[in-house]
Design a protein around this motif. Structure first.
Motif, mmCIF file in Angstrom:
data_model
loop_
_atom_site.group_PDB
_atom_site.id
_atom_site.type_symbol
_atom_site.label_atom_id
_atom_site.label_comp_id
_atom_site.label_asym_id
_atom_site.label_seq_id
_atom_site.Cartn_x
_atom_site.Cartn_y
_atom_site.Cartn_z
ATOM 1 N N HIS A 54 96.281 -19.863 38.033
ATOM 2 C CA HIS A 54 95.029 -19.863 38.004
ATOM 3 C C HIS A 54 94.660 -18.255 38.591
ATOM 4 C CE1 HIS A 54 94.561 -23.480 36.104
ATOM 5 N NE2 HIS A 54 95.073 -24.065 37.182
ATOM 6 N N ASP A 152 89.282 -25.644 39.113
ATOM 7 C CA ASP A 152 90.839 -25.842 39.274
ATOM 8 C C ASP A 152 91.027 -26.580 40.534
ATOM 9 O OD1 ASP A 152 91.504 -24.822 36.498
ATOM 10 O OD2 ASP A 152 91.014 -22.778 37.420
ATOM 11 N N ASP A 155 94.234 -28.994 40.439
ATOM 12 C CA ASP A 155 95.416 -28.379 40.215
ATOM 13 C C ASP A 155 95.935 -27.804 41.754
ATOM 14 O OD1 ASP A 155 95.474 -28.952 37.724
ATOM 15 O OD2 ASP A 155 95.100 -26.954 36.842
ATOM 16 N N TYR A 156 94.975 -27.309 42.534
ATOM 17 C CA TYR A 156 95.434 -26.647 43.707
ATOM 18 C C TYR A 156 95.909 -27.694 44.508
ATOM 19 C CZ TYR A 156 92.895 -22.700 41.836
ATOM 20 O OH TYR A 156 92.477 -21.529 41.275
ATOM 21 N N GLU A 158 97.161 -30.677 43.706
ATOM 22 C CA GLU A 158 98.341 -31.245 43.518
ATOM 23 C C GLU A 158 99.420 -30.251 43.593
ATOM 24 O OE1 GLU A 158 97.663 -32.185 39.226
ATOM 25 O OE2 GLU A 158 96.693 -33.887 39.565
#
Length: 301
Positions: A54, A152, A155-156, A158
């Motif tokens: 990202h 996001d 996502d960070y 995880e």
């Protein structure tokens, strides 16, 4: 000398600010807008593990250079001007950074100080050399990235959890490797005072440090004392990093009758694949240390 240095620093920052007001004219020279910036390549590796793909990640200090002796360039000010996140170690490591941030004039820049709230011992800032602290760094980076880029955030989070598991595995692996060194051989003399937290975590005795402060060579008395300590503690090797001059290390090793190991990595990852990221760097360092101290394959030669 000090006045000239201060004048040059002000001149460089003024030039950088002027460049921010002009359109980019050269290819490859403009910073990526909205990316993440780390002060050094080791932190850039930890940051990239969390925020990629990202956010693009840039290191201010080039690979192979010393973060403690770094002098910012005008393009570094420009890089921070266009960044969304800045990841710094703190604890007095990046003494040059505050002027660079001020010069960038980026009110939207979110700064993560990785050592904030952590126990900095003996004024030593190299906490990332303990994987348990590196895991906390990663968690802080993920939290800040989520605030800067809420879309996001999952996502960070995880990515942080996945990488945290890798760091747990790394920690266990290092402990197993160090355990192969005979206990009476778990002693080191190092050039650069970066190994305190690593040595503490894994039960290695740091007998001495050649250069306690960046750029400050030991006196003849201090060097003689290190030779005496090496002999008294039966130290097998003196360890250094490739970004520093090997002269003092070689002089100490000759006087003490021990070997030199000049290819450890800590402040900077390396360009070769086996040291190109944090986990690989730590594995490489550990294999190098274990081999030099007579562990690993059972051979104590």
């Amino acid at each position: 000398m000090t006045k000239n240095r201060n004048f040059m620093r002000r001149f460089l920052f003024s030039a950088a600010l002027l460049s921010l007001a002009l359109p980019a004219c050269t290819s490859g020279g403009a910073p990526a807008t909205g990316g993440a910036v780390a002060t050094m390549s080791t932190l850039a590796s930890l940051t990239s593990a969390v925020v990629s793909p990202h956010l693009a990640v840039t290191s201010l200090v080039p690979v192979g250079a010393s973060v403690e002796e770094f002098q910012p360039r005008p393009r570094d000010v420009a890089t921070l001007h266009g960044a969304r996140l800045l990841v710094e170690n703190g604890a007095g490591l990046e003494t040059w950074l505050r002027d660079t941030i001020d010069g960038a004039k980026n009110p939207e820049l979110r700064v993560i100080v990785c050592t904030a709230g952590l126990p900095v011992e003996q004024q030593n800032p190299h906490l990332w050399m303990d994987p348990a602290y590196a895991k906390i760094y990663v968690e802080k980076i993920a939290a800040a990235a989520a605030l800067a880029d809420p879309a996001d955030a999952r996502d960070y989070a995880e990515a942080s959890q996945r990488y945290g598991r890798r760091l747990d595995q790394l920690d266990r692996w290092i402990r197993m490797q160090i355990a192969t060194i005979p206990p009476d051989r778990r002693t080191m003399i190092v050039f650069h005072n970066a190994w305190y937290y690593y040595a503490k975590r894994y039960g290695i005795q740091l007998v001495g440090v050649v250069e306690r402060n960046p750029g400050q060579e030991p006196s003849a008395y201090e060097l003689a004392n290190l030779v005496d300590l090496a002999k008294r503690h039966h130290v097998r090797a003196v360890f250094a990093e490739p970004q520093f001059s090997p002269k003092l290390v070689q002089q100490l090793a000759r006087s003490a009758g021990i070997r030199t190991v000049e290819n450890l990595y800590d402040d900077s990852v390396g360009e070769r694949p086996e040291v190109a990221d944090y986990v690989s760097m730590m594995r490489y360092d550990t294999v190098t240390i274990v081999k030099a101290l007579g562990g690993g394959d059972g051979s104590h030669a």
